[in-house]
Design a protein around this motif. Structure first.
Motif, PDB file in Angstrom:
ATOM      1  N   TRP A 189       4.952  27.047 -22.890  1.00  0.00           N
ATOM      2  CA  TRP A 189       4.030  27.800 -22.585  1.00  0.00           C
ATOM      3  C   TRP A 189       2.245  27.511 -22.015  1.00  0.00           C
ATOM      4  N   VAL A 230      -0.386  33.567 -22.204  1.00  0.00           N
ATOM      5  CA  VAL A 230       0.135  32.571 -23.454  1.00  0.00           C
ATOM      6  C   VAL A 230      -0.634  32.785 -24.804  1.00  0.00           C
ATOM      7  N   GLU A 245       1.841  32.882 -28.274  1.00  0.00           N
ATOM      8  CA  GLU A 245       2.413  31.647 -28.315  1.00  0.00           C
ATOM      9  C   GLU A 245       1.780  30.845 -29.004  1.00  0.00           C
ATOM     10  N   ASP A 297       1.978  28.812 -32.603  1.00  0.00           N
ATOM     11  CA  ASP A 297       2.321  27.395 -32.929  1.00  0.00           C
ATOM     12  C   ASP A 297       1.285  27.169 -33.004  1.00  0.00           C
TER      13      ASP A 297
END
Length: 89
Positions: free
Chosen positions: A14, A48, A51, A55
């Motif tokens: 990503w 993104v 994501e 993360d």
């Protein structure tokens, strides 16, 4: 140079779509008391963002703005999730 290449190979897929690619990293790591406004504006339009945010939370990233959240905001999310998890158990 090999070590640096290995670090880049380990980046999640990503990352290629992130709005921050090519942006001055200083924007995402402001000095203590500095503003996170520019970084958060870049993150707000990022495809993104979710994501990236997840993360950083999962890795317990201690510095910078990731997925639109500062270090403090990510700690708060982790605490809230821990509280919800302890209530659900």
């Amino acid at each position: 140079m090999t070590t640096l290449r290995l670090a880049f190979d380990a980046l999640p897929a990503w990352h290629e779509q992130a709005n921050c690619r090519g942006t001055d990293t200083d924007e995402f790591y402001p000095d203590k008391g500095g503003t996170t406004r520019t970084a958060k504006r870049i993150c707000a339009r990022c495809p993104v963002q979710a994501e990236c945010r997840q993360d950083a939370i999962d890795r317990r990233e201690p510095f910078g703005v990731w997925g639109g959240l500062s270090e403090r905001e990510r700690r708060q999310v982790r605490r809230q999730r821990a509280d919800v998890g302890s209530v659900a158990a």
